[in-house]
Design a protein around this motif. Structure first.
Motif, mmCIF file in Angstrom:
data_model
loop_
_atom_site.group_PDB
_atom_site.id
_atom_site.type_symbol
_atom_site.label_atom_id
_atom_site.label_comp_id
_atom_site.label_asym_id
_atom_site.label_seq_id
_atom_site.Cartn_x
_atom_site.Cartn_y
_atom_site.Cartn_z
ATOM 1 N N ASP A 17 0.845 -1.179 0.000
ATOM 2 C CA ASP A 17 0.000 0.000 0.000
ATOM 3 C C ASP A 17 0.886 1.236 0.000
ATOM 4 O O ASP A 17 1.790 1.357 0.827
ATOM 5 C CB ASP A 17 -0.882 -0.015 1.258
ATOM 6 C CG ASP A 17 -1.702 1.252 1.371
ATOM 7 O OD1 ASP A 17 -2.853 1.244 0.910
ATOM 8 O OD2 ASP A 17 -1.177 2.249 1.903
ATOM 9 N N THR A 19 0.437 4.348 0.865
ATOM 10 C CA THR A 19 0.447 5.184 2.074
ATOM 11 C C THR A 19 1.368 4.569 3.129
ATOM 12 O O THR A 19 2.208 5.240 3.726
ATOM 13 C CB THR A 19 -0.978 5.313 2.657
ATOM 14 O OG1 THR A 19 -1.826 5.846 1.650
ATOM 15 C CG2 THR A 19 -0.990 6.208 3.875
ATOM 16 N N ARG A 20 1.199 3.273 3.309
ATOM 17 C CA ARG A 20 2.009 2.614 4.343
ATOM 18 C C ARG A 20 3.483 2.609 3.965
ATOM 19 O O ARG A 20 4.353 2.764 4.816
ATOM 20 C CB ARG A 20 1.475 1.198 4.591
ATOM 21 C CG ARG A 20 0.076 1.201 5.210
ATOM 22 C CD ARG A 20 -0.303 -0.131 5.791
ATOM 23 N NE ARG A 20 -0.592 -1.140 4.788
ATOM 24 C CZ ARG A 20 -1.814 -1.389 4.301
ATOM 25 N NH1 ARG A 20 -2.850 -0.685 4.718
ATOM 26 N NH2 ARG A 20 -1.981 -2.325 3.407
ATOM 27 N N ARG A 21 3.744 2.450 2.661
ATOM 28 C CA ARG A 21 5.155 2.497 2.249
ATOM 29 C C ARG A 21 5.740 3.886 2.495
ATOM 30 O O ARG A 21 6.877 4.031 2.923
ATOM 31 C CB ARG A 21 5.299 2.142 0.768
ATOM 32 C CG ARG A 21 5.158 0.671 0.480
ATOM 33 C CD ARG A 21 5.817 0.323 -0.838
ATOM 34 N NE ARG A 21 5.279 1.065 -1.962
ATOM 35 C CZ ARG A 21 4.168 0.729 -2.616
ATOM 36 N NH1 ARG A 21 3.484 -0.331 -2.242
ATOM 37 N NH2 ARG A 21 3.751 1.446 -3.629
ATOM 38 N N HIS A 51 -4.114 2.693 8.806
ATOM 39 C CA HIS A 51 -2.813 2.305 8.238
ATOM 40 C C HIS A 51 -1.769 2.145 9.347
ATOM 41 O O HIS A 51 -0.992 1.197 9.372
ATOM 42 C CB HIS A 51 -2.338 3.357 7.231
ATOM 43 C CG HIS A 51 -3.135 3.372 5.964
ATOM 44 N ND1 HIS A 51 -3.209 2.275 5.139
ATOM 45 C CD2 HIS A 51 -3.877 4.341 5.395
ATOM 46 C CE1 HIS A 51 -3.985 2.581 4.101
ATOM 47 N NE2 HIS A 51 -4.403 3.823 4.239
#
Lengths: 115, 156
Positions: A17, A19-21, A51
């Motif tokens: 994902d 955002t999470r990265r 997240h």
């Protein structure tokens, strides 16, 4: 490397994902508060918190609350745990070769000095 | 036997190391020396078993942040040519027993060079499954970034 595999699925899911990265990428430079982390994203805070919680459950990050501020930190251990499994093999082997080189050349110059 | 290199799956690392090949060989085959460079600092490496002979086990453990030692690598030597070549795989454990999650075979060669040692590591991987999966999920680049950060982090 069987030891690593049971956690890989959840780690891969967590990293699948953007955002999470991005959060992981930001935390790679040092700990940050939730509000600082959330700033670059056009997202309601509850969505962003989802997240964060997922990353925390996976063990990739750790969060700590002090007063009203919750700070996130990258959990290095988990990255180290999966390293052997990943396409980062080149980085690993290059670094390993560099360490080997540093070790043998340092050992050699020590031996020369003592001769 | 000449290895069949697949550029999609394998990686080769070649370097001229400015030390005699006997020193580089020794760093690979003396457990006390091996522990010094096999795993990035500050993690500690412990060689649990190192039987440098075909069928012998290579088992390493690591400890991070002063924690207890945990499993790092269980492998089996396939071929040993004294001072010249080491081949090992994690597809097998010591005594050629099949391993649960195999994925690589490494061929390490040492040759004399006017400046020291012509050092080569060829690491062959099982298949593209893992890598392909990453790409499908669309976080290959992302992972690369994370891996680079990880490397920076752990190499410090």
């Amino acid at each position: 490397m069987d030891y690593y595999s049971h956690q890989l699925d959840s780690i891969f899911l967590a990293l699948a994902d953007p955002t999470r990265r991005a959060v992981i990428g930001r935390l790679g430079t040092g700990p940050a508060s939730i509000s600082d982390l959330a700033k670059p994203f056009d997202m309601a805070l509850p969505s962003f918190m989802k997240h964060i919680r997922l990353l925390e459950e996976t063990g990739l990050i750790e969060t700590r609350k002090q007063g009203r501020v919750r700070t996130c930190t990258l959990e290095k251990k988990h990255f180290a745990m999966v390293e052997g499994w990943l396409s980062a093999q080149r980085t690993i082997w290059e670094a390993r070769t560099a360490r080997l080189e540093a070790f043998v050349t340092a050992t050699q110059s020590k031996e020369e000095e003592s001769q | 036997m000449k290895p069949n290199v697949n550029p999609d799956l394998d990686l080769t690392i070649s370097r001229i190391i400015k030390a005699p090949s006997s020193a580089v060989w020794s760093a690979w085959t003396d457990p006390a020396k091996f522990e010094k460079w096999w795993i990035p600092a500050p993690a500690l490496c412990r060689v649990a078993t190192m039987e440098v002979k075909p069928g012998g086990a290579l088992v390493t453990e690591m400890s991070e942040d002063g924690g207890p030692f945990q499993h790092h690598l269980s492998a089996c030597y396939l071929d040993i040519q004294e001072g010249r070549r080491i081949v090992f795989t994690n597809a097998l454990l010591g005594g050629w027993r099949p391993a649960p999650t195999p994925f690589m075979t490494a061929i390490i060669t040492f040759a004399d060079h006017p400046e020291g040692t012509d050092y080569n590591a060829l690491v062959m991987h099982k298949d593209k499954e893992t890598r392909g999966k990453h790409e499908e999920l669309g976080f290959y680049d992302g992972w690369g970034t994370v891996a680079a950060q990880l490397a920076k982090l752990v190499e410090k």
